[in-house]
Design an enzyme around this catalytic site. Structure first.
Site: not given
Length: 283
Positions: A239, A244
C-alpha cells in the site's frame, strides 16, 4: 468462522463475554487497541484494552522500520503481555493498524493473536461497553522469536516479483494507484512519484470487508482475488506504508490460507522514492 483457513478472528460478542479476563492481572488474555486516529483511545475504549500508538510505539520513526526484536519484547513486557497470552487486537478504519500490529506479532512469532472482527467502529456502533480508564498490568518477561521473514517482502523481492510475474496486490485507492494523488487526504507519508508497481492489480483494502467493517466470507474473498487471477500462490501485497496491505495479507494468508502471501511494508513510500524504479500510471 469455520470456513476460514485459520481461527484468527473473534466476534464482538466473544470479546464482550471475556471482558473480565481482559481486565485481570493474570496475563492469559490481553486486549489491545491500535488506531489510525492516535487520540481515539483516550476518548473511549473497550474495558481492559491497552492502547498502542502506532506512530511512536510500533515502529522506529528514524529508520521507518518495524520495531527491533528487543524493542518488541520490551513493549509487550511493559504492558503485561506474556508469550502465552491470547492477544486480541482491534482499531478503527476496519482494523488498519490492528492488522499491521497482528502482522508484526506474527513476524516475531506470537502464536495466539487474533483480530476483533469489525474493529473499533463495530464495537462502538453496536453499543458495547467503553471506558476512559487506562489499565495497568503487572510486567511480564516476554521473549520474541527471531523474525519470520517468510511473511515479509523487501525491495529486492519486489523486483524479482516483477521479473517472475508474481502477483502484486496494490490495496490503495484507485486515485493513488493511477498516480492522481500521492496519499489519502490528511496523511503525510508520501513519495516523489505517483503510480503503481508494474503489473500490480488494484484490489482495495476496503473490498475485503463488509459495510460494517467485518471481513467478507471465504468464498467472497476467493472470488474477489480470483477475478484478478490471484489464487493460492506467492502474492505480494503493498500500500503506502504497509498498514492497509496488512489487511490484504491477513485476508490472503490467514483467512484464505495462502501461505506464500507476503506484506511489502516498505510499500509506496519506499518504491515511489527510489531512483530508477519502474513505475506505471493510469488505471
Amino acid at each position: 468462522m469455520s470456513d476460514y483457513a485459520n481461527d484468527v478472528l473473534v466476534t464482538a460478542d466473544w470479546v464482550d463475554e471475556h471482558l473480565d479476563d481482559f481486565q485481570s492481572d493474570e496475563p492469559d488474555y490481553r486486549l489491545v487497541e491500535v488506531d489510525v486516529d492516535t487520540e481515539a483511545y483516550d476518548e473511549s475504549h473497550a474495558p481492559g484494552a491497552i492502547g498502542f500508538n502506532w506512530e511512536t510505539q510500533l515502529q522506529d520513526q528514524t529508520r521507518r522500520d518495524l520495531l527491533s526484536k528487543e524493542e518488541f519484547e520490551s513493549l509487550l513486557s511493559d504492558h503485561g503481555i506474556s508469550n502465552d497470552s491470547t492477544v486480541v487486537l482491534y482499531g478503527d478504519n476496519s482494523n488498519w493498524f490492528a492488522a499491521y500490529t497482528y502482522w508484526q506479532f506474527k513476524y516475531y512469532g506470537h502464536d495466539d493473536v487474533r483480530l476483533l472482527d469489525g474493529g473499533r467502529d463495530y464495537w462502538l456502533d453496536n453499543d458495547y461497553p467503553v471506558t476512559e480508564e487506562v489499565p495497568e498490568f503487572p510486567e511480564q518477561e516476554y521473549s520474541a522469536s527471531e523474525p519470520n521473514e517468510d511473511i515479509r517482502a523487501y525491495r529486492s523481492q519486489v523486483e524479482s516479483a516483477i521479473d517472475d510475474g508474481v502477483p502484486l496486490v496494490d490495496v490503495r485507492s484507485p486515485e493513488e494507484f493511477s498516480g492522481e494523488i500521492l496519499a489519502p487526504p490528511g496523511l503525510q507519508e508520501t513519495a516523489q512519484r505517483g503510480g503503481h508497481i508494474p503489473g500490480a492489480s488494484n484490489v482495495s483494502w476496503a473490498a475485503v470487508v463488509q459495510d460494517d467493517g467485518r471481513f467478507k466470507s471465504a468464498d467472497e474473498l476467493r472470488e474477489l482475488y480470483g477475478s484478478e487471477g490471484i489464487e493460492d500462490e506467492e502474492i505480494v501485497a503493498y500500500c503506502r506504508i504497509g498498514e492497509r496491505s496488512s489487511i490484504a495479507w491477513f485476508a490472503l494468508h490467514e483467512l484464505l490460507g495462502y501461505d506464500d502471501a507476503v506484506n511489502y511494508d516498505g510499500s509506496w513510500t519506499e518504491w515511489g522514492n527510489l531512483v530508477d524504479a519502474p513505475i506505471e500510471t493510469g488505471s
